[in-house]
Design a protein around this motif. Structure first.
Motif, PDB file in Angstrom:
ATOM      1  N   GLY A  69      56.320  43.234 -39.042  1.00  0.00           N
ATOM      2  CA  GLY A  69      55.649  44.406 -39.598  1.00  0.00           C
ATOM      3  C   GLY A  69      54.225  44.131 -40.029  1.00  0.00           C
ATOM      4  O   GLY A  69      53.747  44.685 -41.016  1.00  0.00           O
ATOM      5  N   VAL A  70      53.525  43.258 -39.263  1.00  0.00           N
ATOM      6  CA  VAL A  70      52.139  42.924 -39.596  1.00  0.00           C
ATOM      7  C   VAL A  70      51.249  43.167 -38.383  1.00  0.00           C
ATOM      8  O   VAL A  70      51.715  43.250 -37.242  1.00  0.00           O
ATOM      9  CB  VAL A  70      52.000  41.454 -40.063  1.00  0.00           C
ATOM     10  N   GLY A  71      49.944  43.271 -38.635  1.00  0.00           N
ATOM     11  CA  GLY A  71      48.967  43.431 -37.576  1.00  0.00           C
ATOM     12  C   GLY A  71      48.002  42.268 -37.545  1.00  0.00           C
ATOM     13  O   GLY A  71      48.073  41.361 -38.389  1.00  0.00           O
ATOM     14  N   PRO A  72      47.082  42.272 -36.587  1.00  0.00           N
ATOM     15  CA  PRO A  72      46.132  41.146 -36.463  1.00  0.00           C
ATOM     16  C   PRO A  72      45.281  40.949 -37.711  1.00  0.00           C
ATOM     17  O   PRO A  72      44.874  39.828 -38.012  1.00  0.00           O
ATOM     18  CB  PRO A  72      45.271  41.535 -35.251  1.00  0.00           C
ATOM     19  N   GLU A  73      45.040  42.035 -38.441  1.00  0.00           N
ATOM     20  CA  GLU A  73      44.238  41.916 -39.661  1.00  0.00           C
ATOM     21  C   GLU A  73      44.958  41.141 -40.760  1.00  0.00           C
ATOM     22  O   GLU A  73      44.330  40.712 -41.740  1.00  0.00           O
ATOM     23  CB  GLU A  73      43.861  43.306 -40.180  1.00  0.00           C
ATOM     24  N   ASP A  74      46.272  40.965 -40.605  1.00  0.00           N
ATOM     25  CA  ASP A  74      47.067  40.236 -41.602  1.00  0.00           C
ATOM     26  C   ASP A  74      47.209  38.750 -41.293  1.00  0.00           C
ATOM     27  O   ASP A  74      47.778  38.002 -42.095  1.00  0.00           O
ATOM     28  CB  ASP A  74      48.472  40.843 -41.691  1.00  0.00           C
ATOM     29  N   ILE A  75      46.730  38.309 -40.131  1.00  0.00           N
ATOM     30  CA  ILE A  75      46.922  36.930 -39.664  1.00  0.00           C
ATOM     31  C   ILE A  75      45.692  36.091 -39.986  1.00  0.00           C
ATOM     32  O   ILE A  75      44.561  36.477 -39.677  1.00  0.00           O
ATOM     33  CB  ILE A  75      47.196  36.907 -38.143  1.00  0.00           C
ATOM     34  N   ASP A  76      45.917  34.942 -40.602  1.00  0.00           N
ATOM     35  CA  ASP A  76      44.813  34.027 -40.928  1.00  0.00           C
ATOM     36  C   ASP A  76      44.497  33.053 -39.800  1.00  0.00           C
ATOM     37  O   ASP A  76      43.368  32.560 -39.714  1.00  0.00           O
ATOM     38  CB  ASP A  76      45.147  33.220 -42.185  1.00  0.00           C
ATOM     39  N   GLY A  77      45.496  32.743 -38.967  1.00  0.00           N
ATOM     40  CA  GLY A  77      45.258  31.772 -37.915  1.00  0.00           C
ATOM     41  C   GLY A  77      46.358  31.782 -36.873  1.00  0.00           C
ATOM     42  O   GLY A  77      47.460  32.286 -37.113  1.00  0.00           O
ATOM     43  N   ILE A  78      46.035  31.215 -35.715  1.00  0.00           N
ATOM     44  CA  ILE A  78      46.983  31.128 -34.595  1.00  0.00           C
ATOM     45  C   ILE A  78      47.057  29.689 -34.128  1.00  0.00           C
ATOM     46  O   ILE A  78      46.025  29.054 -33.855  1.00  0.00           O
ATOM     47  CB  ILE A  78      46.542  32.025 -33.421  1.00  0.00           C
ATOM     48  N   LEU A  79      48.284  29.160 -34.027  1.00  0.00           N
ATOM     49  CA  LEU A  79      48.518  27.835 -33.460  1.00  0.00           C
ATOM     50  C   LEU A  79      49.369  28.019 -32.210  1.00  0.00           C
ATOM     51  O   LEU A  79      50.441  28.629 -32.277  1.00  0.00           O
ATOM     52  CB  LEU A  79      49.253  26.926 -34.444  1.00  0.00           C
ATOM     53  N   THR A  94      42.605  30.815 -28.759  1.00  0.00           N
ATOM     54  CA  THR A  94      41.461  31.720 -28.907  1.00  0.00           C
ATOM     55  C   THR A  94      41.555  32.874 -27.923  1.00  0.00           C
ATOM     56  O   THR A  94      41.102  33.991 -28.221  1.00  0.00           O
ATOM     57  CB  THR A  94      40.126  30.979 -28.717  1.00  0.00           C
ATOM     58  N   MET A  95      42.155  32.627 -26.754  1.00  0.00           N
ATOM     59  CA  MET A  95      42.349  33.710 -25.783  1.00  0.00           C
ATOM     60  C   MET A  95      43.335  34.744 -26.326  1.00  0.00           C
ATOM     61  O   MET A  95      43.133  35.961 -26.180  1.00  0.00           O
ATOM     62  CB  MET A  95      42.842  33.138 -24.458  1.00  0.00           C
ATOM     63  N   ILE A  96      44.402  34.264 -26.944  1.00  0.00           N
ATOM     64  CA  ILE A  96      45.373  35.176 -27.552  1.00  0.00           C
ATOM     65  C   ILE A  96      44.738  35.910 -28.723  1.00  0.00           C
ATOM     66  O   ILE A  96      44.960  37.115 -28.917  1.00  0.00           O
ATOM     67  CB  ILE A  96      46.631  34.404 -27.987  1.00  0.00           C
ATOM     68  N   GLN A  97      43.925  35.199 -29.500  1.00  0.00           N
ATOM     69  CA  GLN A  97      43.209  35.815 -30.621  1.00  0.00           C
ATOM     70  C   GLN A  97      42.395  37.012 -30.129  1.00  0.00           C
ATOM     71  O   GLN A  97      42.421  38.095 -30.730  1.00  0.00           O
ATOM     72  CB  GLN A  97      42.303  34.777 -31.277  1.00  0.00           C
ATOM     73  N   LYS A  98      41.700  36.830 -29.024  1.00  0.00           N
ATOM     74  CA  LYS A  98      40.895  37.916 -28.439  1.00  0.00           C
ATOM     75  C   LYS A  98      41.778  39.075 -28.011  1.00  0.00           C
ATOM     76  O   LYS A  98      41.479  40.244 -28.306  1.00  0.00           O
ATOM     77  CB  LYS A  98      40.115  37.388 -27.248  1.00  0.00           C
ATOM     78  N   GLU A  99      42.879  38.779 -27.324  1.00  0.00           N
ATOM     79  CA  GLU A  99      43.757  39.837 -26.822  1.00  0.00           C
ATOM     80  C   GLU A  99      44.409  40.626 -27.957  1.00  0.00           C
ATOM     81  O   GLU A  99      44.702  41.819 -27.800  1.00  0.00           O
ATOM     82  CB  GLU A  99      44.835  39.233 -25.916  1.00  0.00           C
ATOM     83  N   LEU A 100      44.628  39.983 -29.070  1.00  0.00           N
ATOM     84  CA  LEU A 100      45.227  40.674 -30.227  1.00  0.00           C
ATOM     85  C   LEU A 100      44.202  41.497 -31.002  1.00  0.00           C
ATOM     86  O   LEU A 100      44.573  42.267 -31.897  1.00  0.00           O
ATOM     87  CB  LEU A 100      45.870  39.653 -31.174  1.00  0.00           C
ATOM     88  N   GLY A 101      42.933  41.330 -30.668  1.00  0.00           N
ATOM     89  CA  GLY A 101      41.891  42.034 -31.405  1.00  0.00           C
ATOM     90  C   GLY A 101      41.639  41.449 -32.768  1.00  0.00           C
ATOM     91  O   GLY A 101      41.170  42.136 -33.684  1.00  0.00           O
ATOM     92  N   MET A 102      41.912  40.152 -32.896  1.00  0.00           N
ATOM     93  CA  MET A 102      41.762  39.468 -34.175  1.00  0.00           C
ATOM     94  C   MET A 102      40.372  38.823 -34.225  1.00  0.00           C
ATOM     95  O   MET A 102      40.040  37.954 -33.420  1.00  0.00           O
ATOM     96  CB  MET A 102      42.858  38.403 -34.301  1.00  0.00           C
ATOM     97  N   THR A 103      39.536  39.271 -35.155  1.00  0.00           N
ATOM     98  CA  THR A 103      38.146  38.813 -35.205  1.00  0.00           C
ATOM     99  C   THR A 103      37.850  37.946 -36.422  1.00  0.00           C
ATOM    100  O   THR A 103      36.693  37.675 -36.727  1.00  0.00           O
ATOM    101  CB  THR A 103      37.196  40.028 -35.213  1.00  0.00           C
ATOM    102  N   ARG A 104      38.890  37.521 -37.122  1.00  0.00           N
ATOM    103  CA  ARG A 104      38.704  36.647 -38.283  1.00  0.00           C
ATOM    104  C   ARG A 104      39.678  35.484 -38.159  1.00  0.00           C
ATOM    105  O   ARG A 104      40.513  35.451 -37.277  1.00  0.00           O
ATOM    106  CB  ARG A 104      38.982  37.410 -39.587  1.00  0.00           C
ATOM    107  N   GLY A 105      39.552  34.533 -39.070  1.00  0.00           N
ATOM    108  CA  GLY A 105      40.489  33.418 -39.076  1.00  0.00           C
ATOM    109  C   GLY A 105      40.148  32.364 -38.035  1.00  0.00           C
ATOM    110  O   GLY A 105      39.016  32.249 -37.574  1.00  0.00           O
ATOM    111  N   PHE A 106      41.167  31.597 -37.637  1.00  0.00           N
ATOM    112  CA  PHE A 106      40.969  30.467 -36.726  1.00  0.00           C
ATOM    113  C   PHE A 106      42.087  30.438 -35.694  1.00  0.00           C
ATOM    114  O   PHE A 106      43.128  31.087 -35.857  1.00  0.00           O
ATOM    115  CB  PHE A 106      40.929  29.145 -37.500  1.00  0.00           C
TER     116      PHE A 106
END
Length: 324
Positions: A69-79, A94-106
């Motif tokens: 029940g969370v969105g990309p804006e709730d995620i701090d990072g992707i491993l 970073t490719m997944i980060q882009k596809e999720l529309g996540m513009t913050r975090g690492f």
């Protein structure tokens, strides 16, 4: 107060193409019976020609995020744990980060082959416990069909493609073995065993991606011993015993390795989540895939104690103990 990394959501994705054992009978001297008897595998999924590891990982991530029940804006990072990245760089994460529309975090990748998801969980746990992140996506994604030698019947029948993911969130706990979340991790490696499982190519050696090579019999003997030892070490760190375990969710490499490890741990097979028959060996994706299937089938429930262990090229191996 203690901070624990708690699983808030889980999901997976498998490519549409299902490849039964009979497929290999058309071009190899093998049979469905030979493959099933030696590995437990009946079928696996192969990515389409236009699908990449990041495509699979993105779909698994979306499923896990929806479950949490969370969105990309709730995620701090992707491993992302993977040995089959889309490109040499940048990272799949970073490719997944882009596809999720996540513009913050690492976002970054972890490479420990079949043990990759265990290593990624351990790193994510450390980031959350140390206060550097509150919520992380941990993904295992692979397209091992891209590095198969289709003339080698001992290896190419064993592997498949897929992705699984979990959302880990920081949660307050009492600091006891009754807490929800990751209770302990145990990581190991020994580079002397490189020749047992490797890919014969790379950027700085051949300039090619290479093909997978494996000494299956030697690896089998190492696997059961090391998986048992690391699981026991992780349980001891968590102040738990074999009797406390509700489910083993192991790396899905070979049914005989899974059975041998469970026997040494004294845990019956009806308390082991097994998906190898349907997925084959999906390397770093196999544990999150099995976790997601275990939840979907109603096996894994909140409060259950889970031990996950894996071994892969390096050799690298490890285990995680968590309470769901």
């Amino acid at each position: 107060m203690t901070i624990r990394a708690v699983v808030d959501g889980v999901g997976h994705y498998l490519p549409e193409r299902v490849v039964p054992n009979s497929h290999f009978e058309t071009f190899l001297e093998t049979s469905d019976e030979w493959i099933r008897t030696r590995s437990g595998i009946e079928r696996r999924h192969f990515a389409a020609e236009d699908q990449t590891t990041s495509d699979l990982g993105t779909r698994a991530a979306l499923a896990a995020m929806a479950d949490a029940g969370v969105g990309p804006e709730d995620i701090d990072g992707i491993l992302v744990a993977t040995s089959t990245p889309d490109l040499t760089f940048p990272s799949v994460a970073t490719m997944i980060q882009k596809e999720l529309g996540m513009t913050r975090g690492f976002a970054f990748d972890v490479q420990a082959v079949c043990a990759g998801f265990i290593y990624a969980l351990a790193n994510a746990n450390a980031l959350i416990v140390s206060g550097q992140a509150t919520r992380l996506l941990v993904i295992g994604a692979e397209t091992f069909s891209r590095i198969m030698d289709w003339t080698d019947r001992s290896t190419c029948v064993l592997f498949g493609d897929g992705a699984g993911a979990v959302v880990l969130s920081a949660g307050e706990a009492d600091g006891t073995s009754q807490d929800r979340g990751i209770l302990s991790t145990d990581l190991n490696s020994d580079g002397r065993y490189l020749d047992m499982l490797y890919v014969d190519g790379g950027v700085s050696s051949t300039g090619t991606s290479g093909k997978l090579k494996m000494q299956g019999n030697l690896l089998f003997r190492q696997a059961v011993e090391k998986l048992t030892t690391t699981a026991e070490a992780a349980l001891e760190k968590a102040a738990l015993s074999d009797d406390d375990v509700d489910w083993i969710v192991p790396h899905q490499a070979n049914i005989r390795i899974i059975q041998g490890t469970a026997k040494k741990l004294g845990i019956p097979m009806d308390r082991v989540v097994v998906t190898v028959q349907d997925h084959g060996n999906t390397s770093a994706a196999s544990i999150p895939l099995a976790l997601s299937v275990g939840v979907a089938e109603g096996k894994i429930k909140r409060g259950d104690v889970i031990v996950s262990e894996a071994i892969g090229g390096g050799l690298a191996w490890g285990a995680v103990v968590l309470r769901w």
